[in-house]
Design a protein around this motif. Sequence first.
Motif, PDB file in Angstrom:
ATOM      1  N   ILE A  25       0.819  -1.210   0.000  1.00  0.00           N
ATOM      2  CA  ILE A  25       0.000   0.000   0.000  1.00  0.00           C
ATOM      3  C   ILE A  25       0.859   1.268   0.000  1.00  0.00           C
ATOM      4  O   ILE A  25       0.686   2.121  -0.875  1.00  0.00           O
ATOM      5  CB  ILE A  25      -1.029  -0.017   1.155  1.00  0.00           C
ATOM      6  N   LEU A  28       2.659   1.546  -3.433  1.00  0.00           N
ATOM      7  CA  LEU A  28       1.800   1.992  -4.532  1.00  0.00           C
ATOM      8  C   LEU A  28       1.513   3.482  -4.456  1.00  0.00           C
ATOM      9  O   LEU A  28       1.490   4.173  -5.470  1.00  0.00           O
ATOM     10  CB  LEU A  28       0.487   1.201  -4.533  1.00  0.00           C
ATOM     11  N   ALA A  39      -5.063   1.933  -3.817  1.00  0.00           N
ATOM     12  CA  ALA A  39      -3.969   1.095  -3.318  1.00  0.00           C
ATOM     13  C   ALA A  39      -4.504  -0.031  -2.440  1.00  0.00           C
ATOM     14  O   ALA A  39      -4.058  -1.181  -2.543  1.00  0.00           O
ATOM     15  CB  ALA A  39      -2.963   1.947  -2.546  1.00  0.00           C
TER      16      ALA A  39
END
Length: 117
Positions: A25, A28, A39
């Motif tokens: 996460i 991204l 994400a």
Amino acid sequence: MKLFLIGFLSGIISGMGIGGGTILIPGLIIFSNLNQHQAQGINLAVFIPIATVALITHSRKKNIDLSTAAPIIFTGLIGAFIGSSIAVKMTPSFLRKVFAAFLFIMGAYETFGKKKK
């Protein structure tokens, strides 16, 4: 190339049972033009195949106690529905702050929490 590296590192962390989303996460968001919702959605899609490989590997080593996992799976499904319903109503900025706070709290607990003997 960045996405391949993010996927590789998150796969390693996922396979260890730590949670690849802790790498995926933020990776991204930092290295692509995705917002927090996107994400986290990608993390969920990526999780299924990665978790399947890790599940097979851990199952072969007899590391899964289904009597312990079953109630967690059941209540986790309910929690996932509630959590995702709440998350999609949050702004990406607020959701990012909630995610960051969660990572901070978990990191602090892992660093300073009570250690088992």
